[in-house]
Design a protein around this motif. Structure first.
Motif, PDB file in Angstrom:
ATOM      1  N   LEU A  38       0.834  -1.201   0.000  1.00  0.00           N
ATOM      2  CA  LEU A  38       0.000   0.000   0.000  1.00  0.00           C
ATOM      3  C   LEU A  38       0.871   1.254   0.000  1.00  0.00           C
ATOM      4  N   PRO A  39       0.381   2.329  -0.591  1.00  0.00           N
ATOM      5  CA  PRO A  39       1.137   3.589  -0.581  1.00  0.00           C
ATOM      6  C   PRO A  39       1.072   4.250   0.793  1.00  0.00           C
ATOM      7  N   PRO A  40       1.979   5.178   1.074  1.00  0.00           N
ATOM      8  CA  PRO A  40       1.983   5.851   2.382  1.00  0.00           C
ATOM      9  C   PRO A  40       0.699   6.605   2.668  1.00  0.00           C
ATOM     10  N   ASP A  41       0.054   7.086   1.610  1.00  0.00           N
ATOM     11  CA  ASP A  41      -1.171   7.862   1.807  1.00  0.00           C
ATOM     12  C   ASP A  41      -2.416   7.006   1.559  1.00  0.00           C
ATOM     13  N   TRP A  42      -2.314   5.736   1.884  1.00  0.00           N
ATOM     14  CA  TRP A  42      -3.448   4.831   1.692  1.00  0.00           C
ATOM     15  C   TRP A  42      -4.666   5.346   2.455  1.00  0.00           C
ATOM     16  N   PRO A  43      -5.825   5.485   1.760  1.00  0.00           N
ATOM     17  CA  PRO A  43      -7.007   6.058   2.423  1.00  0.00           C
ATOM     18  C   PRO A  43      -7.892   5.027   3.124  1.00  0.00           C
ATOM     19  N   GLY A  44      -7.584   3.758   2.976  1.00  0.00           N
ATOM     20  CA  GLY A  44      -8.456   2.703   3.484  1.00  0.00           C
ATOM     21  C   GLY A  44      -9.233   2.076   2.343  1.00  0.00           C
ATOM     22  N   GLY A  45      -9.367   0.765   2.389  1.00  0.00           N
ATOM     23  CA  GLY A  45     -10.084   0.080   1.315  1.00  0.00           C
ATOM     24  C   GLY A  45      -9.725  -1.388   1.291  1.00  0.00           C
TER      25      GLY A  45
END
Ligand code: FES
Length: 206
Positions: free
Chosen positions: A149-156
């Motif tokens: 996941l990327p550092p700015d993962w928003p949730g999902g």
């Protein structure tokens, strides 16, 4: 009668068949651990799917309910007000491949082609089958960095097979192996907490 063989998973017709098939099945155990999902029930069983009522009253905000429906995982996520608001974040929308579910291959009832991809903003109702090759994505509901996941993962959700990622509306991110958003099945709400799978009322979310 000999069961019909569904077309390949990436075929739009296959994806439409998968959405229709979500009109059947029984409530089962916890999903998200099934590596490959798919049902081979004959299409004649799908023409008149009996509705399935699901009581969501006990599902608290932030929680997810996993059902097995017609051999496929089906998820209901009770999104928090913060999660709902984040779905319209312009920075997020810019990272999504089809934020309004307008692609021809996007299986989304008319009433759910909106900012939250749902009939009622707090409820995400989605088929837990990756639109790439049919794996079952994993829950990655909490924002923040993580493996794959990327550092700015928003949730999902994260598909473990080839790394496709989906947000909390089941919308696929850009430049992923998965071509389309997770399918939203035909459904309606009899009340704020009573979900009826297999009945479609597009006007409900207009
Ligand atoms: S099956 Fe999900 S990314 Fe390939």
């Amino acid at each position: 009668m000999k069961p019909a063989t569904p077309p390949p998973p990436t075929d739009p017709a296959r994806r439409r068949w998968m959405a229709l098939s979500c009109g059947l099945g029984a409530v089962g155990g916890v999903a998200a651990t099934i590596p490959l999902a798919g049902s081979l029930l004959p299409p004649e069983h799908l023409r008149h799917p009996p509705p399935l009522r699901v009581d969501l009253a006990a599902l608290a905000p932030g929680q997810k309910l996993s059902l097995t429906w017609l051999g496929q995982p089906l998820w209901v996520v009770h999104r928090t007000p913060q999660q709902v608001a984040a779905l319209s974040n312009p920075a997020l929308l810019a990272r999504l491949a089809d934020p309004q579910s307008q692609r021809p291959g996007s299986i989304t009832p008319t009433g759910a082609r909106n900012a939250t991809r749902s009939l009622l903003p707090q409820w995400l109702v989605v088929v837990g089958v990756c639109t790439h090759l049919g794996c079952t994505p994993l829950d990655r509901l909490t924002p923040g960095a993580g493996t794959g996941l990327p550092p700015d993962w928003p949730g999902g959700f994260l598909c473990p097979c080839h790394g496709s990622t989906f947000d909390l509306a089941g919308r696929v991110f850009r430049d992923q192996p998965a071509p389309d958003n997770l399918a939203v099945p035909a459904h309606r709400f009899a009340s704020a907490t009573e979900l009826i799978l297999g009945e479609d009322t597009p006007a409900q979310a207009a």
